[in-house]
Scaffold this active site. Structure first.
Site, mmCIF file in Angstrom:
data_model
loop_
_atom_site.group_PDB
_atom_site.id
_atom_site.type_symbol
_atom_site.label_atom_id
_atom_site.label_comp_id
_atom_site.label_asym_id
_atom_site.label_seq_id
_atom_site.Cartn_x
_atom_site.Cartn_y
_atom_site.Cartn_z
ATOM 1 N N LYS A 1 0.844 -1.206 0.000
ATOM 2 C CA LYS A 1 0.000 0.000 0.000
ATOM 3 C C LYS A 1 0.876 1.252 0.000
ATOM 4 O O LYS A 1 0.635 2.198 -0.743
ATOM 5 C CB LYS A 1 -0.889 0.019 1.252
ATOM 6 N N GLN B 1 -5.154 -1.861 9.446
ATOM 7 C CA GLN B 1 -4.790 -3.115 8.777
ATOM 8 C C GLN B 1 -5.360 -4.288 9.571
ATOM 9 O O GLN B 1 -4.993 -4.516 10.715
ATOM 10 C CB GLN B 1 -3.247 -3.228 8.666
ATOM 11 N N ASP C 1 -11.669 2.779 4.148
ATOM 12 C CA ASP C 1 -12.025 1.374 3.955
ATOM 13 C C ASP C 1 -13.544 1.232 3.817
ATOM 14 O O ASP C 1 -14.042 0.153 3.487
ATOM 15 C CB ASP C 1 -11.530 0.565 5.168
#
Ligand code: NAP
Length: 287
Positions: A49, A93, A116
């Site tokens: 990422k 994460q 997200d």
């Protein structure tokens, strides 16, 4: 397979477009990544990422915590990031250790920074037909359908899997495109009855390879395989028996090299979108 789409190539091209947009509009998006512990897989995902972000002009900041961090410390960090005007996106994460309350942590993120798209507020926005930021994996599926020029309106879509991460948000994204959707899950009886009728089949069960075989799919269907299943030899598979199914249908995504290619791209897109949403919000507040 009569349709061709190389998801790796698509990712490259889309990242390049995003890079140009960031440069042209002099955006300076910043993504904060929260990591708990140091599991190898998470390290790799985070490295990927950060690399993609760096390449296109998104700055990242990594907030690392030890495996035994307490809930309060993480909530405090999220609060700090929420009010930091220099941070546009906050990403946790996953998975995180089980002593932590994942839902509480996710829901502490300001929905305008929830890149997200997993806060209850953002899922609610999606269900109510006014999406703000939507989850990355369902977004990747929608991007693939768009790239295939797939006309979704009125089509029979079957989704296998009803998770908060994939199936449920995807249901609503497709509903907004006027699809007729059936959502299947582990309690669905006679799965084949549904899959055989699907113009578009999206599978996200992740329990066993070759769950979907050629006799279960409609000729000329479009199939998107979200699942990632690792076998004893460490080889990756999806839900679909790719080799036999690809002979029958119009398109099926491979695993690896399909949906998974696009999730990082979607995170980057959401980070840029989050910055735009925050700018708009600040302007509206000033008026
Ligand atoms: P999850 O939370 O475990 O959900 C799986 C869903 O599939 C559940 O709704 C389950 O039903 C259903 N299911 C399981 N076995 C089934 C079967 N035999 N027939 C019909 N339905 C079945 O998993 P998830 O987080 O949604 O992820 C799904 C898969 O996608 C995993 O392999 C994951 O690794 C992969 N994934 C890939 C990406 C990517 O970037 N490509 C991103 C996210 C996830 P119940 O609700 O009844 O249990």
């Amino acid at each position: 397979m009569s349709l061709k789409l190389d998801c790796r190539q698509l990712k490259k091209e889309e990242l390049l477009k995003l890079k140009e947009k960031i440069k042209k509009e002099a955006l300076q998006p910043v993504l904060a990544i929260i990591q708990v512990g140091s599991v190898d897989a998470s390290n790799i995902y985070i490295r990927n990422k950060r690399k993609a972000a760096d390449e296109i002009g998104i700055a990242t900041t990594l907030c690392s915590f030890p495996e035994d961090v307490c809930q309060e410390q993480l909530l405090q960090k999220i609060d700090e990031l929420n009010i930091d005007p220099n941070v546009n996106g906050i990403f946790i994460q996953l998975p995180i250790p089980t002593h932590l309350d994942e839902a509480e942590l996710i829901n502490r993120i300001d929905p305008k920074k929830d890149v997200d798209g997993l806060t209850t507020m953002n899922l609610g926005n999606l269900v109510s037909g006014k999406p703000l930021l939507t989850p990355c994996t369902p977004n990747a599926v929608m991007d693939i359908l768009e790239q295939l020029n797939c006309d979704i309106t009125g089509k029979k879509v079957v989704i296998i899997g009803r998770s908060r991460l994939v199936g449920k948000p995807l249901f609503h994204l497709l509903l907004q495109k006027d699809a007729t959707i059936t959502l299947c899950h582990s309690k669905t009886e006679n799965l084949k009855e549904y899959t055989l009728n699907a113009d578009i089949l999206i599978t996200a069960a992740g329990t066993k390879k070759n769950l979907i075989t050629a006799d279960m799919v409609k000729e000329d269907a479009i199939i998107i395989d979200v699942s990632i299943i690792r076998d004893e030899q460490n080889k990756l598979h999806g839900d679909v028996d790719y080799e036999t199914v690809k002979e029958k249908v119009t398109y099926v995504t491979p695993v690896p090299g399909g949906v998974g290619q696009l999730t990082v791209l979607e995170l980057m897109k959401n980070t840029v979108q989050a910055q735009e949403i925050q700018k708009q919000y600040t302007l509206t507040k000033k008026r």
